[in-house]
Design a protein around this motif. Structure first.
Motif, mmCIF file in Angstrom:
data_model
loop_
_atom_site.group_PDB
_atom_site.id
_atom_site.type_symbol
_atom_site.label_atom_id
_atom_site.label_comp_id
_atom_site.label_asym_id
_atom_site.label_seq_id
_atom_site.Cartn_x
_atom_site.Cartn_y
_atom_site.Cartn_z
ATOM 1 N N PRO A 529 0.810 -1.234 0.000
ATOM 2 C CA PRO A 529 0.000 0.000 0.000
ATOM 3 C C PRO A 529 0.838 1.278 0.000
ATOM 4 N N LEU A 530 2.102 1.197 0.422
ATOM 5 C CA LEU A 530 2.928 2.400 0.444
ATOM 6 C C LEU A 530 3.986 2.365 -0.660
ATOM 7 N N ALA A 531 3.752 1.577 -1.684
ATOM 8 C CA ALA A 531 4.684 1.538 -2.821
ATOM 9 C C ALA A 531 4.716 2.926 -3.468
ATOM 10 N N PRO A 532 5.880 3.347 -3.997
ATOM 11 C CA PRO A 532 5.975 4.674 -4.618
ATOM 12 C C PRO A 532 4.969 4.842 -5.756
ATOM 13 N N ALA A 533 4.553 6.093 -5.944
ATOM 14 C CA ALA A 533 3.477 6.390 -6.893
ATOM 15 C C ALA A 533 3.796 5.923 -8.310
ATOM 16 N N ASP A 534 5.059 5.984 -8.702
ATOM 17 C CA ASP A 534 5.343 5.603 -10.089
ATOM 18 C C ASP A 534 5.269 4.090 -10.306
ATOM 19 N N GLN A 535 5.017 3.326 -9.238
ATOM 20 C CA GLN A 535 4.813 1.882 -9.403
ATOM 21 C C GLN A 535 3.330 1.511 -9.375
ATOM 22 N N THR A 536 2.474 2.506 -9.136
ATOM 23 C CA THR A 536 1.054 2.188 -8.941
ATOM 24 C C THR A 536 0.162 2.946 -9.927
ATOM 25 N N GLU A 537 0.733 3.281 -11.062
ATOM 26 C CA GLU A 537 -0.059 4.055 -12.032
ATOM 27 C C GLU A 537 -1.273 3.273 -12.539
ATOM 28 N N GLY A 538 -1.128 1.974 -12.642
ATOM 29 C CA GLY A 538 -2.262 1.161 -13.075
ATOM 30 C C GLY A 538 -3.404 1.237 -12.078
ATOM 31 N N TYR A 539 -3.056 1.109 -10.804
ATOM 32 C CA TYR A 539 -4.089 1.214 -9.763
ATOM 33 C C TYR A 539 -4.787 2.573 -9.831
ATOM 34 N N VAL A 540 -3.981 3.619 -9.989
ATOM 35 C CA VAL A 540 -4.586 4.952 -10.012
ATOM 36 C C VAL A 540 -5.519 5.090 -11.216
ATOM 37 N N GLU A 541 -5.105 4.537 -12.363
ATOM 38 C CA GLU A 541 -5.983 4.599 -13.531
ATOM 39 C C GLU A 541 -7.285 3.832 -13.268
ATOM 40 N N LEU A 542 -7.145 2.651 -12.675
ATOM 41 C CA LEU A 542 -8.333 1.838 -12.384
ATOM 42 C C LEU A 542 -9.265 2.562 -11.411
#
Ligand SMILES: *Cc1c(COP(=O)(O)O)cnc(C)c1O
Length: 968
Positions: A529-542
């Motif tokens: 859950p605290l992974a850096p933002a540039d690793q979670t772009e897919g989640y943010v898009e979803l």
């Protein structure tokens, strides 16, 4: 040659819509004739008041095929990047045992089950949950544990209030160590504010001296250190206070259990017991405590009782604590919890057993000790007394993080330049060497280092008590044994893979396989859950995409996905309302109007948000009484904060006056909260955000296809109009020091996006259905409910109807007159349905003595008719009691359900035939569900509270460990 069929008409049959919706076109036409309407649109117009109906279609893309939707979400998933995570902070890597992954998490027999209110058809999952409770009791050294809280942070908040209810001390201060996880502190702040509890945060040592009614510590703490809290516990007890501690279950296999050193309440997360990160959830939080607190505990508790034959049987115990009965005086608002994840964590303990768990813990600790040694040799500063987490200082943090990125490794970042490293079950020798290298250290011969590096556990706190001694944790260690154990449990239960579950208000619709598939992809499940933002772009898009879709569907402007149940969404929504009032200098507004028909979570949540609940009446037709609302809105005037209404109402009707109600409340300065649990009657037809409502929670585990999991997980996003958007829950803080007086609302659960890893399910559903599919689903849900109401009308009257004698998406069957005439009540009918292989409808909610039926759109005409046939046959049996053909007491209804053991016993003493008992309809000879227990005795279970695995050897008689009777 005839003209070939058009490509378009051929493609239509690929559509998911026709798989999700039960009845086909011909069946819909037939049912419309029964209900008396020309078309679905005509029927919809007859049901839904024109004043709220949407004029235009939803602005969403057209339906998609399963293949295309999966390809699209695969593309989104690929935008997430999976690094090795050593961030820790309450979330650790784990190997989900494959046998559990496939046979529980991916198995509809487990994930489509409902909360075990009908005990006789839920024995399997209740055994799994009692294993979970026993595991917690053993590892924490406490006396009783419940069947899951929502996450560690909310569990800590529940400990804060449980302590308040239980402490002798009259202080209003709750003391929290500043070494708890930051997200826990955030959630405590949010909750304390609502309840007027004064939170004091300080050093561990101050816990002993600050006057407080209770304290919370972390064990090991967020920096990884293990403290000896014996002296603190003694001091807190001496002043009448309660000691709560957040503890790591894996560590507890090696260090002294909190129960050994004086803790009264232990909370935490069971995630690292075989449940993936999932970008924050869902995971099962836990609470264990002293037996003396059991009547004050939050959430659901599985207990042991006996059935009509005197055999042990599980049931939900002490339900009188819950909101359904106690409403604003309930011990908490928890309704949907994290059952599926609790089942997984409990099975992980069954799979590994006590030695397996200790072995994992020891390995993790050895790796950590070796790494600490290597880091010290490389010049870094690392403290002692740890289990799996190092707090590293004296290094060039920026350089280390940069090297870590290169190596695709995530470490925990502290603002002061320290670095956190948490190892776990998945850590390998290569990981340890790679980690050492990041700090300029080197590990050439790990075995040589192993031989020379001592353990770093505190010497004075060895684990002193055995755990997981029950045979269930010591037998199923081969895969075959575990597979068969899980299968045997699943076979005891009725879930949607065998029958419709027509539970009113719960919307037990299809959870399609294609919707479920993405959740176990590593790009969704392996993200911390605290992974850096540039690793979670897919989640943010979803998540952004899902927010936009839900905003379009509801007419609201912004959505927070943080709440991990509907009730948590209610709490978040009410906090937003309160913060908005405060921001306008109207913080004194504290009254929340709630109609008497409301779900119990509504008043419970209002109380948690610091509001005073004022109940408004319903009229004889089941409608909320507008005049009473007007009267009370006037009476409370500038104290009015909000109204909470459910729409369509819990009575299953679309009330005409909802727009007027919104106007009345707004005219008096209040806000309108619409409970969105009944959204399945609205999607594509009407939008709360456009008829005057300000905020709603949605239950993604109802309308939007997240499976119920036997009582969770759920997601309860909070959707608001734009003026409330600034007051949605905040994101997880990096360090926990940033709460201030700004009119913001803190976190309501531990992770920024709550149970993010199951959001793909709802995203898939909406994407597959498209605008037209969603609208049709709503219309068929209305049709199915009205078809049942119409067909059962001659047998069981529907209590309330709306316009044109029609119901919404559910109908309340009134059995009270039958009870008066024959002594047969709604509960007898519910139990008799089990003999027909059905899960009962909702029993005695919202009206006592009734059954509320909600078929949903995904039940076919065939299944509806099967249910109707069963209900009519049951009515015939009741008629036989009326006519004297069946005895008033000794009849198949009063003795339902009937087990195979009863039916096949050499002796049959009932006044009715065996055949009637177990095969009341000929079709049952082809397919028969046999309940594993006879009717479960509720009173016995509440008088003799026993909530752990049944000791072996006592299966014949009552469990010996039953405590003495309590007064309920
Ligand atoms: C299900 C339900 C809730 C509570 O939702 P949970 O997700 O179980 O917390 C609230 N109100 C109504 C009307 C419901 O049906």
């Amino acid at each position: 040659m005839s003209k070939p069929a058009s490509l378009r008409s051929l493609e239509h049959h690929d559509a998911f819509v026709s798989r999700h919706i039960g009845p086909n076109d011909a069946e819909v036409a037939h049912m419309l004739r029964v209900v008396g309407h020309e078309s679905l649109d005509a029927m919809t117009d007859a049901i839904v008041p024109g004043s709220i109906r949407s004029g235009t279609a939803l602005d969403l893309p057209p339906p998609m095929s399963e293949v295309d939707a999966l390809a699209k979400i695969r593309g989104i998933a690929k935008r997430n990047t999976v690094f090795r995570s050593f961030i820790g902070q309450g979330y650790y890597g784990t190997h989900v045992p494959n046998v559990i992954l496939r046979n529980i998490l991916e198995n509809p027999a487990w994930y489509t089950a409902y909360t075990p209110y009908q005990a006789e058809i839920s024995q399997g999952r209740m055994e799994a949950l009692i294993n979970f409770q026993t595991m917690l009791v053993d590892l924490t050294g406490m006396e009783i544990a419940s069947a899951s809280l929502l996450d560690e942070a909310t569990a800590a908040a529940e400990a804060m209030t449980l302590a308040k209810r239980s402490a002798k001390s009259k202080s209003n201060v709750f003391f929290v160590s500043k070494n708890v996880h930051p997200q826990t502190l955030e959630v405590l702040r949010t909750r304390a504010d609502g309840l007027g509890i004064e939170l004091q945060v300080g050093d561990d040592a101050d816990a002993a001296t600050v006057d407080s009614y209770g304290v919370l510590m972390q064990y090991p703490d967020t920096f990884g250190r293990i403290h000896d809290y014996r002296a603190v516990a003694g001091a807190v007890h001496a002043r009448g206070g309660v000691v709560a501690v957040a503890a790591d279950l894996l560590a507890l296999t090696l260090i002294a259990a909190p129960g050994e050193w004086g803790a009264d309440i232990v909370v935490g997360n069971t995630q690292r017991f075989g449940v993936p990160f999932g970008f924050g959830g869902p995971h099962a939080g836990y609470m264990a405590c002293r037996d003396a607190f059991k009547r004050q505990m939050p959430g659901r508790l599985i207990g042991v009782s006996v059935d009509a034959e005197g055999n042990p049987a599980y049931r939900l115990t002490l339900q009188t604590r819950e909101q359904h009965i106690r409403r604003e005086k309930a011990t908490s608002n928890i309704c949907t919890a994290q059952v599926l994840l609790a089942v997984m964590a409990g099975m992980y303990a069954v799979y590994h057993g006590p030695e397996g768990l200790a072995r994992i813990a020891r390995r993790v600790h050895r790796f950590t000790a070796i790494l600490a040694d290597a880091l010290r040799k490389a010049g870094a500063s690392v403290g002692g007394d740890f289990f799996d987490t190092l707090h590293v200082t004296g290094v060039d943090a920026a350089a280390v993080h940069a090297r870590a990125r290169e190596a695709r490794i995530n470490l925990r970042h502290f603002d002061d330049g320290a670095i956190g490293i948490s190892l776990d079950e998945t850590t390998t020798r290569e990981d340890v060497a790679a980690l050492a290298a990041l700090f300029g250290g080197s590990i050439d011969d790990i075995d040589a280092l192993d031989a020379t590096t001592p353990d770093a556990l505190p010497a004075g706190l060895p684990r002193g008590t055995p755990f997981l001694t029950h045979p269930v944790f010591n037998t199923h260690h081969s895969e075959h044994e575990l597979l068969r154990y899980m299968r045997a449990l699943a076979d005891k239960d009725l879930a949607m893979d065998r029958t419709m579950i027509p539970l009113g208000s719960c919307t037990m619709k299809l959870n399609a396989t294609a919707e479920m598939i993405p959740i176990t992809w590593p790009e969704f499940s392996q993200i911390h859950p605290l992974a850096p933002a540039d690793q979670t772009e897919g989640y943010v898009e979803l998540i952004d995409g899902l927010e936009a879709m839900l905003a379009e569907i509801t007419g609201y402007d912004a959505v927070s996905f943080q709440p991990n149940s509907g009730a948590q969404g209610e709490f978040a929504g009410l906090l937003a309302i309160r913060a908005w009032h405060r921001s306008r200098g109207e913080g004194h507004r504290d009254v929340c109007l709630i109609p008497e028909s409301a779900h119990g979570t509504n008043p419970a949540s209002a109380q948690m948000a610091g509001m005073t609940v004022v109940v408004t009446r319903c009229d004889a037709n089941g409608n909320v009484d507008v005049e009473d609302i007007r009267l009370k809105a006037e009476k409370y005037g500038d104290r009015l904060a909000a109204i909470m209404i459910t729409y369509p109402s819990t009575h299953g009707v679309f009330e005409e006056d909802v727009v007027e109600i919104c106007e009345i409340v707004h005219a008096h300065g209040g806000q309108v909260y619409t409970d969105g649990a009944n959204m399945n009657a609205l999607v594509g037809v009407a939008k709360p955000g456009t008829w005057g409502s300000d905020v709603s929670h949605l239950n993604l585990h109802k309308t939007f296809c997240i499976p119920h999991g036997g009582g969770g997980p759920g997601v309860g996003p909070c959707a608001v109009k734009s003026h409330l958007a600034p007051f949605l829950p905040s994101a997880v803080p990096a360090t926990g020091d940033e709460a201030g007086d700004a009119p913001r609302v803190g976190m309501v659960s531990a992770a920024t996006y709550g149970s993010a890893s199951i959001l793909p399910i709802s995203w898939m559903y909406i994407t597959l259905m498209g605008a037209e599919g969603l609208r049709r689903a709503t219309q068929v849900a209305l049709l199915n409910a009205n078809y049942i109401a119409r067909r059962l009308e001659p047998h069981y009257p529907t209590l309330y109807t709306g316009r044109n004698g029609l119901v919404a998406h559910e109908c309340i069957l009134d059995l009270r007159p039958l009870k008066d005439a024959t002594g047969i009540g709604a509960e007898d009918v519910a139990k008799r349905l089990i003999d027909f292989g059905f899960h009962a409808p909702t029993l005695s909610f919202p009206v006592s003595g009734t059954l509320m039926v909600e078929p949903t759109e995904s039940e076919s005409l065939h299944e509806l008719d099967r249910f109707i046939d069963a209900m009519i046959q049951i009515r015939e049996e009741i008629r036989a009691v009326e006519d004297g053909r069946l005895d008033r007491e000794d009849n198949p209804l009063k003795h339902a359900p009937h087990t195979a053991a009863q039916a096949s016993a050499s002796e049959w003493s009932h006044a009715y035939p065996r055949e009637l008992a177990v095969f009341p309809l000929p079709s049952l000879r082809q397919q028969k569900y046999w309940p594993p227990v006879a009717r479960v005795d509720n009173v016995h279970g509440d008088k003799n509270v026993f909530c752990s695995c049944i000791p072996i050897g006592s299966a014949e008689d009552e469990p010996e460990a039953f405590s003495e009777p309590d007064v309920v």
